[in-house]
Each structure stands twice: as structure tokens, then as C-alpha cells.
Scaffold this motif. Structure first.
Motif, mmCIF file in Angstrom:
data_model
loop_
_atom_site.group_PDB
_atom_site.id
_atom_site.type_symbol
_atom_site.label_atom_id
_atom_site.label_comp_id
_atom_site.label_asym_id
_atom_site.label_seq_id
_atom_site.Cartn_x
_atom_site.Cartn_y
_atom_site.Cartn_z
ATOM 1 N N PRO A 260 0.777 -1.155 0.087
ATOM 2 C CA PRO A 260 -0.049 0.064 -0.067
ATOM 3 C C PRO A 260 0.842 1.324 0.012
ATOM 4 O O PRO A 260 1.934 1.151 0.506
ATOM 5 N N LEU A 261 0.431 2.219 -0.749
ATOM 6 C CA LEU A 261 1.134 3.349 -0.983
ATOM 7 C C LEU A 261 0.071 4.682 -0.816
ATOM 8 O O LEU A 261 -1.002 4.611 -1.858
ATOM 9 N N LYS A 262 0.393 5.486 -0.054
ATOM 10 C CA LYS A 262 -0.409 6.585 0.329
ATOM 11 C C LYS A 262 -0.065 8.047 -0.488
ATOM 12 O O LYS A 262 1.073 8.438 -0.306
ATOM 13 N N GLY A 263 -0.733 8.602 -1.345
ATOM 14 C CA GLY A 263 -0.475 9.912 -2.085
ATOM 15 C C GLY A 263 0.335 9.631 -3.183
ATOM 16 O O GLY A 263 1.344 10.792 -3.616
ATOM 17 N N GLY A 264 0.297 8.527 -3.883
ATOM 18 C CA GLY A 264 0.939 8.323 -4.964
ATOM 19 C C GLY A 264 0.298 8.875 -6.466
ATOM 20 O O GLY A 264 -0.702 9.451 -6.303
ATOM 21 N N MET A 265 1.255 9.192 -7.371
ATOM 22 C CA MET A 265 0.816 9.952 -8.408
ATOM 23 C C MET A 265 -0.192 8.983 -9.618
ATOM 24 O O MET A 265 -0.865 9.618 -10.095
ATOM 25 N N GLN A 266 0.006 7.908 -9.515
ATOM 26 C CA GLN A 266 -0.765 7.225 -10.531
ATOM 27 C C GLN A 266 -2.225 7.336 -10.138
ATOM 28 O O GLN A 266 -3.249 7.224 -10.800
ATOM 29 N N ASP A 267 -2.643 7.076 -8.862
ATOM 30 C CA ASP A 267 -3.723 7.077 -8.216
ATOM 31 C C ASP A 267 -4.540 8.459 -8.403
ATOM 32 O O ASP A 267 -5.676 8.769 -9.127
ATOM 33 N N TYR A 268 -3.531 9.461 -8.386
ATOM 34 C CA TYR A 268 -4.096 10.934 -8.541
ATOM 35 C C TYR A 268 -4.434 11.135 -10.002
ATOM 36 O O TYR A 268 -5.412 11.770 -10.446
ATOM 37 N N ASN A 269 -3.589 10.787 -10.737
ATOM 38 C CA ASN A 269 -3.869 10.717 -12.316
ATOM 39 C C ASN A 269 -5.191 9.987 -12.543
ATOM 40 O O ASN A 269 -6.094 10.814 -13.081
ATOM 41 N N TYR A 270 -5.194 8.904 -12.170
ATOM 42 C CA TYR A 270 -6.632 8.180 -12.521
ATOM 43 C C TYR A 270 -7.883 8.790 -11.981
ATOM 44 O O TYR A 270 -8.979 9.026 -12.859
ATOM 45 N N ILE A 271 -7.771 9.321 -10.839
ATOM 46 C CA ILE A 271 -8.910 9.852 -10.088
ATOM 47 C C ILE A 271 -9.424 11.190 -10.397
ATOM 48 O O ILE A 271 -10.717 11.532 -10.703
ATOM 49 N N TRP A 272 -8.423 12.149 -10.387
ATOM 50 C CA TRP A 272 -8.678 13.456 -10.703
ATOM 51 C C TRP A 272 -8.459 14.233 -11.779
ATOM 52 O O TRP A 272 -8.663 15.226 -12.080
ATOM 53 N N ALA A 273 -7.420 13.466 -12.858
ATOM 54 C CA ALA A 273 -7.131 13.980 -13.997
ATOM 55 C C ALA A 273 -7.665 13.328 -15.309
ATOM 56 O O ALA A 273 -7.307 13.522 -16.266
ATOM 57 N N GLN A 274 -8.672 12.088 -14.875
ATOM 58 C CA GLN A 274 -9.003 11.276 -15.954
ATOM 59 C C GLN A 274 -7.953 10.574 -16.842
ATOM 60 O O GLN A 274 -8.057 10.483 -17.959
ATOM 61 N N CYS A 275 -6.927 10.507 -16.130
ATOM 62 C CA CYS A 275 -5.676 9.944 -16.955
ATOM 63 C C CYS A 275 -5.225 8.547 -16.508
ATOM 64 O O CYS A 275 -5.018 8.391 -15.224
ATOM 65 N N PHE A 276 -5.194 7.494 -17.318
ATOM 66 C CA PHE A 276 -4.685 6.257 -16.725
ATOM 67 C C PHE A 276 -3.551 6.311 -16.936
ATOM 68 O O PHE A 276 -2.497 6.341 -17.854
ATOM 69 N N GLU A 277 -2.880 6.002 -15.657
ATOM 70 C CA GLU A 277 -1.413 5.772 -15.369
ATOM 71 C C GLU A 277 -0.907 4.417 -14.869
ATOM 72 O O GLU A 277 -1.659 4.041 -13.687
ATOM 73 N N ILE A 278 0.126 3.943 -15.218
ATOM 74 C CA ILE A 278 0.905 2.905 -14.536
ATOM 75 C C ILE A 278 2.311 3.421 -14.201
ATOM 76 O O ILE A 278 2.691 4.263 -14.565
ATOM 77 N N THR A 279 2.692 2.583 -13.075
ATOM 78 C CA THR A 279 4.211 2.721 -12.888
ATOM 79 C C THR A 279 5.040 1.701 -13.342
ATOM 80 O O THR A 279 4.725 0.285 -13.123
ATOM 81 N N LEU A 280 5.973 1.892 -14.018
ATOM 82 C CA LEU A 280 7.189 1.308 -14.539
ATOM 83 C C LEU A 280 8.213 1.131 -13.933
ATOM 84 O O LEU A 280 8.887 1.976 -13.637
ATOM 85 N N GLU A 281 8.630 -0.078 -13.032
ATOM 86 C CA GLU A 281 9.753 -0.468 -12.398
ATOM 87 C C GLU A 281 10.711 -1.026 -13.285
ATOM 88 O O GLU A 281 10.416 -2.034 -13.811
ATOM 89 N N LEU A 282 11.769 -0.416 -13.565
ATOM 90 C CA LEU A 282 12.637 -0.500 -14.860
ATOM 91 C C LEU A 282 14.100 -1.451 -14.581
ATOM 92 O O LEU A 282 14.578 -1.800 -15.608
#
Length: 443
Positions: A260-282
Motif C-alpha cells: 500500500p502507498l498513500k499519496g501516489g501519482m498514478q492514483d491521483y492521475n486516474y481519479i482527478w485527472a481522467q488519465c490512466f497511469e501505470i508505474t514502470l519499475e525498470l
């Protein structure tokens, strides 16, 4: 002699080839400015703000209309290096820029991608952190945080619990940036593991936390997006390449299932910016030796390109009134997958919905008017580099003079925490009912 020099100049590349080494702020800026100066017709370089220590947060846009949005052309973005000591993504995005601009007009796939997409690339969200790292290190360093010692991927508003941290300049810059564009798809690039992670990163029982997961209403799309990237990166696809790390089947994971992660960028994008974002660990190593950078580019190039193409999944179009005027701020969502912050048309009346092939019922809703339902089938083989286009005439009962351009936004605070806690809430029917109920309250 002059004639020969002219021809030689025409044969040489416009920008000297980018080497496979680490590029600090001045070197990165020089490269970006050279690209912008030499490829003026397809690029636009701008800063969305400044870091704590005053460094520019550069974004290079690639597209046929790089300086402004064009109707029907979706907006895509990559962001890297939000943890300053996670460096592979930063260099990959610089090489991606070079690859795109030098192959335009030569490679049909890249040319079509640039024709049909506006691509925003931010190589470093945390330049202060990157500059703070003194030497490559595979593990944690002080460069992870920004200049105020804040973890930027814990610094965004959270939809599940209160996140009372001081918003940092880099976070605020990204939040404001998201308001200026209709971003449809995104990925943020990290290091320290080898996996494609998809929302949610945080959760409550209504999203599945009691089952060690936290799923969005668009979980099928997110799994497809993560698989699209991981399946073309052979090491990521194996799912077990980092020693002393979790194994990830097929190289993907739900963020909450991982941790679990609080305050992450990908959740913010999806919920408030209508933007589907994933996190890529490379990379298993956060800051590997630079002689390995070429291998990382070879492993990720196909994935980076294929992932951009996914912005053309599903459905797009405009909503018009009875006079043919585009309607902004009209809710357009699939009937059985409403978002807790409703997805609305932009100022041009446009909507973009990332959907897999199948049959759907769209629910189109304007304030003060009855919902309009319309059915659509997305074929298994969609048109290359374009979502299925469907404009929607909104049948109005009574007069609609206007819909405010800036209707009340979704509250920046815990949203899902207001949903009843219930172990069965992850069953589709109840979960969607609860989200629908909350959706009605915040229309």
C-alpha cells in the motif's frame, strides 16, 4: 567545395547522437534545447515549473501540433526520475526523444504515431534529487527525495485516507500541468524492481483491500496496459529477475497487492485527472553503472513505443447540443464502470474512453437533464492509431443555454473512505453500485 559541404551537412543528423551515459541537468537541457531548435515542426520544449532549488522541470512535446491540442488527437505523457536516485527512466526518455524525432518520416510506425498523438515527455520530475546523488548506488540514497526531503510519490492528494503532507513545488507543478491538458494515458518510470504496476496503490474494503488488492472499475484495461509493456520486455515478463524481491507473474502487479502507498501519482492521475497511469519499475538496481544503459534501452524500446500506441484504445468523440455546438463538462462514462470523480468532456466537448473490444452502454449526463444512454460496440481490430470515433448528439428536454466551463471539481481529499466497508464489496455488482451512489452525490 561549398557544394560538397552542403550535401555533407544534409546527410549528417540534425542532432549529434546521444551517448549512453548519465546526463546531468546542464547536459540534459542542452540536448533538449538542441532537439527543440532542430525539429521545430514536431517539437515544443517548455518548463512546467521549478524544483525546490530552482531547476526547470522540462517537458518536450512531440507531435504534428506540438504547441497546442488538436481535436481528436489524444494527449500522452511519460514522466521519469520522480525519485532522484532511480535513474534508468530518465536516460531512457532522452533516448526515446531522440528515437522519435530521428525516425519521423523514415519509420512508418513512428511517423504514424507522431501524426496521431501528442506525446509529452518529462525526463526528470526530481532534478534536485538526481544531482544530490554522488555516485551510482543500487539501493536507497538521499537523492530519492526532493530538495526539501519529501518523497514526491507520497506527496499527492489521496482518495482513500487523509494525506496532510506539505505539497512540494514539483508536485504542485504536475498537478497544475494536468489541468492544462486532456491527458488520456501515462506512465511514470521508476527503478528498484522489474514490474509494471497498476492502480490502485491504496485501498479500502470497497476496492478489495480485504482481499489484498485494490481494483479500479477499469481493471481489465489496466491489466492490458501493464501486460502490453511487460510482455515486450523479456526480463520483466519473467517476473522473478530481481534477487530478494517478490515474484510477479507475467511481470505485472496491482499496486496495493505489492504494498500500500498513500499519496501516489498514478492514483491521483486516474481519479482527478481522467488519465490512466501505470508505474514502470525498470531496473533491479536503482542507479546502475552507465555501461548498462544501452542494454536497458534495448530491453525497453519496443515496450515504450507499444505502450504509447495504447492511447488509441477504445472510444473518442465529441458531444454536441441540438445546434451542433460542442458541450463541455458533460459526463460521458460507461454505464457499469462509473468513476468516483466523473469523467467529463473537455472545453472542446471531447471525451476519450480507454476500453477493450466489446459492447458497452454509454451514459451521457448533463446537469439538470435526464441521462442519455447509447450503445456502442468496439471491434476487436480497431483502426490503427485511432480509437473508434463516435460523436454524440445530446437530445435535450427543454432549453440548455450553457453548461459552465468550470463546473465544481471533485474534492481533493479522501473519497473512497466514505463508502461502506464490506468484505463482499469487491463483487462487481456491489462495488459498482457503491461507486455509482457516490458518483451521483458529486455530479
Amino acid at each position: 567545395m561549398d557544394f560538397a559541404c552542403l550535401w555533407l551537412g544534409l546527410l549528417l543528423p540534425l542532432v549529434a547522437a546521444l551517448d549512453f551515459s548519465y546526463h546531468h541537468q546542464e547536459e540534459m537541457e542542452e540536448f533538449l534545447k538542441n532537439v527543440a531548435q532542430n525539429y521545430t515542426s514536431i517539437t515544443h520544449l517548455h518548463s512546467i515549473g521549478k524544483s525546490v532549488k530552482g531547476r526547470n522541470l522540462w517537458v518536450l512535446v512531440v507531435g504534428r501540433s506540438p504547441k497546442e491540442h488538436r481535436i481528436g488527437i489524444p494527449e500522452f505523457k511519460y514522466v521519469a526520475n520522480m525519485h532522484g536516485d532511480e535513474t534508468v527512466g530518465r536516460e531512457l526518455l532522452l533516448h526515446l526523444i531522440e528515437y522519435l524525432v530521428t525516425n519521423d518520416g523514415k519509420d512508418p510506425e513512428i511517423t504514424s504515431l507522431i501524426n496521431s498523438t501528442r506525446i509529452h515527455i518529462m525526463p526528470s520530475m526530481n532534478p534536485d534529487g538526481f544531482e544530490a546523488v554522488k555516485k551510482p548506488d543500487c539501493f536507497y540514497t538521499n537523492g530519492r527525495e526532493n530538495g526539501n526531503s519529501y518523497d514526491l510519490n507520497r506527496n499527492f492528494p489521496d482518495a482513500f485516507e487523509v494525506n496532510n503532507v506539505v505539497r512540494q513545488p514539483e508536485t504542485v507543478a504536475v498537478m497544475e500541468w494536468l489541468k492544462t491538458e486532456t491527458f488520456v494515458l501515462s506512465a511514470n518510470l521508476h527503478g528498484g524492481a522489474l514490474v509494471a504496476s497498476f492502480p490502485f496503490d491504496n485501498g479500502v474494503p470497497a476496492t478489495g483491500s480485504l482481499h489484498s488488492r485494490s481494483l479500479t472499475p477499469d481493471d481489465d484495461v489496466f491489466q492490458h496496459l501493464a501486460n502490453t509493456y511487460a510482455s515486450r520486455n523479456l526480463n520483466m515478463k519473467k517476473g522473478d529477475q530481481c534477487k530478494n524481491k517478490m515474484d510477479f507473474p507475467n511481470g505485472i502487479t496491482n499496486g496495493y497487492s505489492w504494498y500500500p502507498l498513500k499519496g501516489g501519482m498514478q492514483d491521483y492521475n486516474y481519479i482527478w485527472a481522467q488519465c490512466f497511469e501505470i508505474t514502470l519499475e525498470l531496473s533491479c538496481c536503482k542507479y546502475p553503472r552507465e555501461e548498462k544503459l544501452l542494454l536497458f534501452w534495448d530491453s525497453n524500446r519496443a515496450s515504450l513505443i507499444e505502450y504509447i500506441k495504447q492511447v488509441h484504445l477504445g472510444l473518442k468523440g465529441q458531444v454536441f447540443d441540438h445546434k451542433g455546438n460542442p458541450l463541455p463538462n458533460v459526463i460521458v462514462e460507461v454505464q457499469d464502470r462509473k468513476h468516483i470523480c466523473p469523467y467529463k468532456t473537455n472545453k472542446f466537448g471531447e471525451y476519450y474512453l480507454l476500453l477493450l473490444p466489446g459492447s458497452y452502454t454509454l451514459n451521457v449526463t448533463a446537469p439538470g437533464h435526464a441521462p442519455h444512454l447509447t450503445k456502442v460496440t468496439i471491434p476487436k481490430k480497431s483502426q490503427d492509431f485511432s480509437a473508434l470515433k463516435m460523436d454524440i448528439p445530446f437530445p435535450l428536454k427543454g432549453q440548455l443555454d450553457s453548461i459552465p466551463v468550470s463546473s465544481p471539481s471533485c474534492p481533493l481529499g479522501p473519497l473512497y473512505s466514505n463508502l461502506p466497508s464490506h468484505s463482499a464489496a469487491t463483487k462487481p455488482g456491489l462495488f459498482l453500485f457503491l461507486v455509482t451512489l457516490f458518483h451521483i452525490l458529486f455530479k
